[in-house]
Design an enzyme around this catalytic site. Structure first.
Site, PDB file in Angstrom:
ATOM      1  N   GLU A  71       0.798  -1.238   0.000  1.00  0.00           N
ATOM      2  CA  GLU A  71       0.000   0.000   0.000  1.00  0.00           C
ATOM      3  C   GLU A  71       0.826   1.282   0.000  1.00  0.00           C
ATOM      4  OE1 GLU A  71      -3.322  -2.536   2.570  1.00  0.00           O
ATOM      5  OE2 GLU A  71      -2.803  -0.521   3.237  1.00  0.00           O
TER       6      GLU A  71
ATOM      7  N   GLU B 275      -6.177 -10.810  -1.095  1.00  0.00           N
ATOM      8  CA  GLU B 275      -6.960 -10.614   0.140  1.00  0.00           C
ATOM      9  C   GLU B 275      -8.450 -10.541  -0.188  1.00  0.00           C
ATOM     10  OE1 GLU B 275      -3.353  -7.784   1.960  1.00  0.00           O
ATOM     11  OE2 GLU B 275      -5.452  -7.299   2.429  1.00  0.00           O
TER      12      GLU B 275
HETATM   13  O1  G3I Z   1      -3.266  -8.051  18.957  1.00  0.00           O
HETATM   14  C1  G3I Z   1      -4.187  -7.145  19.541  1.00  0.00           C
HETATM   15  C2  G3I Z   1      -4.785  -7.794  20.797  1.00  0.00           C
HETATM   16  O2  G3I Z   1      -3.728  -7.931  21.754  1.00  0.00           O
HETATM   17  C3  G3I Z   1      -5.857  -6.858  21.348  1.00  0.00           C
HETATM   18  O3  G3I Z   1      -6.479  -7.520  22.454  1.00  0.00           O
HETATM   19  C4  G3I Z   1      -6.936  -6.626  20.253  1.00  0.00           C
HETATM   20  C5  G3I Z   1      -7.942  -5.625  20.766  1.00  0.00           C
HETATM   21  O4  G3I Z   1      -8.565  -4.977  19.779  1.00  0.00           O
HETATM   22  O5  G3I Z   1      -6.294  -6.036  19.082  1.00  0.00           O
HETATM   23  C6  G3I Z   1      -5.338  -6.928  18.544  1.00  0.00           C
HETATM   24  O6  G3I Z   1      -4.754  -6.295  17.464  1.00  0.00           O
HETATM   25  C7  G3I Z   1      -5.630  -6.267  16.317  1.00  0.00           C
HETATM   26  C8  G3I Z   1      -4.983  -7.100  15.200  1.00  0.00           C
HETATM   27  O7  G3I Z   1      -5.750  -6.963  13.985  1.00  0.00           O
HETATM   28  C9  G3I Z   1      -4.927  -8.570  15.555  1.00  0.00           C
HETATM   29  O8  G3I Z   1      -6.187  -9.093  15.699  1.00  0.00           O
HETATM   30  C10 G3I Z   1      -5.682  -4.808  15.860  1.00  0.00           C
HETATM   31  O9  G3I Z   1      -6.414  -4.081  16.845  1.00  0.00           O
HETATM   32  C11 G3I Z   1      -6.430  -4.713  14.538  1.00  0.00           C
HETATM   33  O10 G3I Z   1      -6.344  -3.393  14.027  1.00  0.00           O
HETATM   34  C12 G3I Z   1      -5.736  -5.630  13.512  1.00  0.00           C
HETATM   35  O11 G3I Z   1      -6.515  -5.551  12.356  1.00  0.00           O
HETATM   36  C13 G3I Z   1      -5.848  -6.097  11.209  1.00  0.00           C
HETATM   37  C14 G3I Z   1      -5.598  -4.971  10.215  1.00  0.00           C
HETATM   38  O12 G3I Z   1      -5.018  -5.527   9.011  1.00  0.00           O
HETATM   39  C15 G3I Z   1      -4.637  -4.000  10.815  1.00  0.00           C
HETATM   40  O13 G3I Z   1      -4.204  -3.174  10.021  1.00  0.00           O
HETATM   41  C16 G3I Z   1      -6.806  -7.107  10.578  1.00  0.00           C
HETATM   42  O14 G3I Z   1      -6.942  -8.233  11.454  1.00  0.00           O
HETATM   43  C17 G3I Z   1      -6.252  -7.599   9.236  1.00  0.00           C
HETATM   44  O15 G3I Z   1      -7.237  -8.373   8.556  1.00  0.00           O
HETATM   45  C18 G3I Z   1      -5.925  -6.382   8.360  1.00  0.00           C
HETATM   46  O16 G3I Z   1      -5.349  -6.844   7.161  1.00  0.00           O
HETATM   47  C19 G3I Z   1      -4.986  -5.841   6.208  1.00  0.00           C
HETATM   48  C20 G3I Z   1      -3.804  -6.389   5.427  1.00  0.00           C
HETATM   49  O17 G3I Z   1      -2.764  -6.686   6.305  1.00  0.00           O
HETATM   50  C21 G3I Z   1      -3.361  -5.387   4.391  1.00  0.00           C
HETATM   51  N1  G3I Z   1      -4.464  -4.984   3.532  1.00  0.00           N
HETATM   52  C22 G3I Z   1      -5.688  -4.547   4.189  1.00  0.00           C
HETATM   53  C23 G3I Z   1      -6.118  -5.590   5.214  1.00  0.00           C
HETATM   54  C24 G3I Z   1      -7.380  -5.139   5.888  1.00  0.00           C
HETATM   55  O18 G3I Z   1      -7.132  -3.993   6.657  1.00  0.00           O
END
Ligand code: G3I
Length: 376
Positions: free
Chosen positions: A162, A267
């Site tokens: 990105e 994705e």
């Molecule tokens: O690990 C913490 C955990 O300790 C905490 O309890 C929990 C509380 O909210 O958050 C957890 O972290 C989360 C992480 O996913 C793991 O589950 C983050 O808040 C959350 O923001 C993160 O979201 C991920 C996102 O990328 C972050 O940018 C999504 O799962 C994941 O599907 C998403 O994937 C991205 C690709 O990498 C790149 N392209 C877009 C795609 C969608 O955003």
């Protein structure tokens, strides 16, 4: 054995068979991976529960249906190197071991990304923004420590994620602001040095947008003109029922493929939920207040929306099959609807249905039609 016990046993057996239905594939049943073999790999993004096989039904489904896996989060920089020089490979090691256990293709996601990059990357000991030289060295150390650890085990890396905006301009990330356009060439160079046989990809969302397509094409062309190893372009494919048009998506597949690189759908998910705002893509920082009107299918999907979703998926898989000579892999961004990030983006706490398997680990009815299409 007395009567009530045999009846009970029978009930348990029937329940087990019912639960372990088509998605976990009985012998002879076609799976996604066997249907698409020889055309493209079919993969899924795995979360930690699935990486540690804490979910038996998911484990059976993943192994039965997919031949490629991507770590949804645990290989991102903020998790691998939370503090400078302190690497935490526990989850990533487990992910790689899981893939090798089931003979899956392993995709490394992602080395350099403006989101989920640890804050310390850009801050010097003096608390000020780091110099270009220091950030380049930090990038090199991160990439080479991670890529060399999994040398020969990861098929390909999303080296940069990105970096181009929908209008084709460079994203004003810290990497771009501090190092300049050159950060992308350096990232690919560092990754190639660490594992000369690994495939190296550029990955992004909204790749069917004309502006983004042209921006990515000129960036990739420059890399290739400079002799940088770059093997593929990942179109994330975070779609909805209306956006984007098949024609725009196809135009990007053709344009990217004409650069002499592989194209991957990295994705894939198709959201059925209303988008509260103008932006369509996958800008992770986008966040809207929850409102019930934005969550219309919490109790289930109407038949009308189900068939819209079915047609949308069939249209896109028909497109992927039409261009299977150019498309190396199609990865779903999650295993079942319950796992999808779309339940919490861009509004937290919604109920979406964006994937091929439902919350009971069952394949949605249209999946069988997609498999029939692959056979044709
Ligand atoms: O690990 C913490 C955990 O300790 C905490 O309890 C929990 C509380 O909210 O958050 C957890 O972290 C989360 C992480 O996913 C793991 O589950 C983050 O808040 C959350 O923001 C993160 O979201 C991920 C996102 O990328 C972050 O940018 C999504 O799962 C994941 O599907 C998403 O994937 C991205 C690709 O990498 C790149 N392209 C877009 C795609 C969608 O955003």
């Amino acid at each position: 054995m007395n009567k009530p016990r045999s009846v009970l046993l029978l009930v348990i057996t029937l329940l087990f068979i019912a639960n372990h239905s088509w998605a976990q594939k009985r012998p002879g049943e076609l799976s996604l991976k066997s249907a698409f073999s020889g055309k493209f790999e079919i993969g899924a993004a795995l979360n930690l529960r699935q990486i540690y096989e804490r979910d038996e039904q998911a484990a059976a489904l993943i192994n039965a249906q997919f031949n490629s896996i991507t770590a949804e989060n645990c290989m991102k920089a903020m998790y691998l190197q939370p503090k400078e020089g302190e690497f935490n490979f526990k989850d990533a090691d487990r992910f790689v071991e899981l893939g090798e256990k089931y003979g899956m293709q392993l995709i490394g996601h992602t080395l350099i990304w403006h989101s989920q990059a640890p804050d310390w990357f850009f801050i010097g000991k003096d608390g000020k923004e780091v110099t270009r030289e220091i950030l380049i060295e930090r990038m090199r150390k991160h990439i080479q420590t991670v890529v060399s650890r999994y040398k020969g085990r990861i098929k390909g890396w999303d080296v940069v994620n990105e970096a181009i905006l929908d209008n084709g301009d460079w994203r004003q990330s810290k990497f771009y602001q501090i190092i300049g356009e050159g950060f992308i060439e350096l990232a690919f160079q560092f990754a190639h040095e660490a594992d000369p046989d690994a495939e190296l990809y550029y990955n992004d969302f909204s790749m069917s947008q004309k502006g983004k397509r042209e921006g990515v094409v000129s960036m990739v062309r420059k890399l290739k003109d400079n002799g940088v190893r770059m093997n593929g372009i990942g179109m994330q494919g975070h779609l909805s029922l209306e956006y984007p048009s098949l024609a725009d998506f196809e135009a990007s597949i053709l344009e990217f493929s004409s650069l002499g690189v592989k194209v991957m759908i990295t994705e894939l998910d198709i959201s059925v939920l209303p988008m509260p705002g103008p932006s369509q893509g996958a800008e992770v920082s986008t966040n809207y207040q929850y409102d019930q009107v934005l969550n219309p299918y919490a109790e289930g999907l109407s038949a009308a929306v189900e068939s819209k979703l079915a047609n949308r998926y069939k249209d896109f898989f028909a497109l992927f099959l039409k261009h299977h000579d150019k498309i190396d892999r199609v990865t779903l961004w999650g295993v079942t609807d319950a796992d999808s990030w779309k339940n919490n983006w861009p509004v937290r706490g919604r109920t979406d249905y964006p994937l091929l398997f439902d919350r009971n680990y069952q394949a949605k009815p249209f999946v069988r039609e997609i498999i029939e299409m692959a056979k044709e």
